[in-house]
Design an enzyme around this catalytic site. Structure first.
Site, short mmCIF file in Angstrom:
data_model
loop_
_atom_site.label_atom_id
_atom_site.label_comp_id
_atom_site.label_asym_id
_atom_site.label_seq_id
_atom_site.Cartn_x
_atom_site.Cartn_y
_atom_site.Cartn_z
CD GLU A 32 -2.83 -0.84 2.51
OE1 GLU A 32 -2.65 0.13 3.28
OE2 GLU A 32 -3.69 -1.69 2.68
CB CYS A 48 1.80 7.36 3.71
SG CYS A 48 1.99 6.19 5.05
CB CYS A 53 4.90 -5.26 9.43
SG CYS A 53 5.93 -4.48 10.71
CB CYS A 105 1.81 -2.99 16.53
SG CYS A 105 3.57 -2.60 16.52
CB CYS A 133 -0.62 -2.31 13.22
SG CYS A 133 0.01 -2.09 11.53
CD GLU A 148 10.41 -0.68 12.51
OE1 GLU A 148 9.32 -0.30 12.95
OE2 GLU A 148 11.39 0.10 12.39
CB SER A 187 5.57 3.87 16.97
OG SER A 187 5.40 4.35 15.67
CG LEU A 188 6.93 6.23 23.80
CD1 LEU A 188 8.21 5.41 23.75
CD2 LEU A 188 7.22 7.62 24.36
CG HIS A 189 2.14 3.48 19.95
ND1 HIS A 189 1.93 4.68 19.32
CD2 HIS A 189 2.48 2.61 18.96
CE1 HIS A 189 2.12 4.55 18.02
NE2 HIS A 189 2.46 3.31 17.77
CG ASN A 203 -7.52 5.57 11.32
OD1 ASN A 203 -8.53 6.26 11.37
ND2 ASN A 203 -6.40 5.96 10.77
CB CYS A 229 -1.01 1.16 8.62
SG CYS A 229 0.42 0.22 8.25
N1 SAH Z 1 6.62 0.31 11.68
C1 SAH Z 1 6.71 1.73 11.77
C2 SAH Z 1 6.06 2.47 10.60
C3 SAH Z 1 4.71 2.01 10.11
S1 SAH Z 1 3.27 2.36 11.08
C4 SAH Z 1 6.15 2.22 13.09
O1 SAH Z 1 5.55 1.41 13.79
O2 SAH Z 1 6.34 3.39 13.45
C5 SAH Z 1 3.13 4.12 11.10
C6 SAH Z 1 2.32 4.63 12.30
O3 SAH Z 1 0.94 4.27 12.18
C7 SAH Z 1 2.82 4.04 13.61
O4 SAH Z 1 2.90 5.03 14.59
C8 SAH Z 1 1.71 3.05 13.93
O5 SAH Z 1 1.66 2.75 15.29
C9 SAH Z 1 0.48 3.77 13.41
N2 SAH Z 1 -0.69 2.89 13.26
C10 SAH Z 1 -0.73 1.58 12.93
N3 SAH Z 1 -1.98 1.11 12.94
C11 SAH Z 1 -2.78 2.14 13.28
C12 SAH Z 1 -4.19 2.29 13.48
N4 SAH Z 1 -5.04 1.28 13.31
N5 SAH Z 1 -4.65 3.52 13.84
C13 SAH Z 1 -3.79 4.57 13.99
N6 SAH Z 1 -2.46 4.49 13.83
C14 SAH Z 1 -1.96 3.28 13.48
#
Ligand code: SAH
Length: 359
Positions: free
Chosen positions: A97, A110, A117, A121, A124, A165, A223-225, A299, A342
């Site tokens: 994508e 993007c 991947c 996570c 995701c 990643e 991406s800390l989260h 999302n 994503c």
């Molecule tokens: N692997 C890398 C880059 C790809 S994801 C990373 O994790 O940073 C890019 C961003 O989108 C990351 O911050 C990820 O956590 C976020 N992301 C993934 N799924 C998501 C979702 N369903 N809603 C919002 N953000 C999301």
């Protein structure tokens, strides 16, 4: 050298032309057709001798169907706000994508760095399918050219926030950044590399960037989260092997080597990590750290039960950080009707695309 030409700079293209019995100036022509004109096939480069084009078509490169190294568009999904998501097909029947996000005066692409991947996570969609393989440099640059072609506009910004990643594919990511800057005229400052964190890779990224690009001016987004290790591991299974203190220490080393501020991404999951106490803990964690926090409201994806945060929770979280002098912004959700999260488009279409991909 039998890699596709996309991703190569002028000197390498001149060398390639000469290796194949052509004058060096053919390399300049190829550069022009690859990057300025966006030619999709070597056969289309009409300034090259026809015999040469036919000869090369008979011996395609490794890792692509044609020397130009372009993908095929398998699907296009356009949201009301213009956000355009492309599903691109690779030479070996896989799909990735890429999203074009227009905003006033800018077009952000993007891009994906891998097919699938391995990080898994929980929130995701890409992570649900595992990793197929990493992308090659031409497959990353192709995504930017594909968006330019479809949206008939020059991309101004590139973010590595699609599938994959990037820190598991550092060499190709840096080569692609080099190409975007040198051959497509973008500025490193308009490029962002996003990572969820892979042990021992951040200092390496900084050093390799200086070595390969001469300077590291792209933005690193981490991406800390979550504000603590326990909650982070719940959301990001791979965080188990990378304590949050070590990740932050590596971020500090990255800053020391590159002199650039790091930005942190924080996905807001309703009721889970979006409460005022999480914001307070996050501000505490980042105290004294020259950084910027980007809040991303979740999302929803099909496979998980996470909730979107309420607008009040998003606002409260932002204010709690601001009150503690943390630079913060909230990412506007774009193109929700184009499978914004994503990996969602690919998952939705996986079944229906099999016949196309098999071809
Ligand atoms: N692997 C890398 C880059 C790809 S994801 C990373 O994790 O940073 C890019 C961003 O989108 C990351 O911050 C990820 O956590 C976020 N992301 C993934 N799924 C998501 C979702 N369903 N809603 C919002 N953000 C999301």
């Amino acid at each position: 050298m039998s890699q596709p030409l996309l991703g190569l700079g002028l000197k390498a293209l001149e060398a390639w032309a000469q290796e194949h019995g052509q004058a060096a100036f053919r390399g300049r022509q190829l550069h022009d057709w690859l990057y300025a004109k966006g030619a999709r096939q070597l056969a289309d480069v009409s300034v090259l001798p026809k015999g040469f084009r036919e000869q090369m078509a008979a011996q395609p490169p490794e890792g692509a169907l044609d020397w130009m190294g372009r993908s095929r568009e398998l699907h296009r999904s356009v949201a009301r706000d213009g956000t355009t998501k492309l599903l691109l097909g690779t030479h070996d029947g896989l799909s990735i994508e890429t999203v074009g996000i227009p905003a006033e005066g800018r077009l952000t692409v993007c891009v994906s760095s891998q097919v699938g991947c391995p990080m898994a996570c929980r929130f995701c969609a890409t992570g649900k399918g595992g990793l197929q393989r990493s992308l090659a440099v031409h497959e990353i640059v192709d995504q930017v050219l594909s968006v330019r072609e479809v949206m008939e506009q020059r991309p101004s910004h590139v973010v590595f926030m699609g599938m994959g990643e990037p820190l598991l594919n550092i060499e190709a990511v840096l080569a692609a950044i080099d190409c975007l800057c040198t051959d497509l005229g973008m500025a490193q400052r308009q490029i962002t590399v996003s990572t969820v964190g892979v042990p021992r890779t951040l200092p390496r990224l900084a050093e390799l960037a200086l070595e390969r690009l001469g300077r590291a001016q792209f933005t690193l987004a981490v991406s800390l989260h979550a504000p603590d290790q326990r909650l982070r591991e719940e959301l990001i299974p791979t965080a188990h092997a990378y304590p949050i203190e070590d990740l932050l220490e590596d971020c500090r080393r990255y800053v020391a080597i590159t002199g650039r501020r790091v930005s942190f991404e924080y996905i807001l999951l309703g009721g889970l990590n979006d409460q005022p106490r999480h914001a307070v803990a996050l501000a505490q964690l980042l105290r004294g750290f020259q950084s910027h926090v980007n809040l991303i409201p979740y999302n929803p994806i099909a496979e998980e039960e996470f909730q979107r945060p309420t607008p009040a929770a998003v606002d409260g979280f932002r204010r709690a950080l601001q009150d503690r002098h943390v630079a913060v912004s909230v990412r506007a959700s774009r193109g929700l009707d184009a499978d914004a999260a994503c990996g969602q488009l690919r998952r939705r279409l996986e079944g229906s695309l099999e016949p196309v991909l098999a071809r």
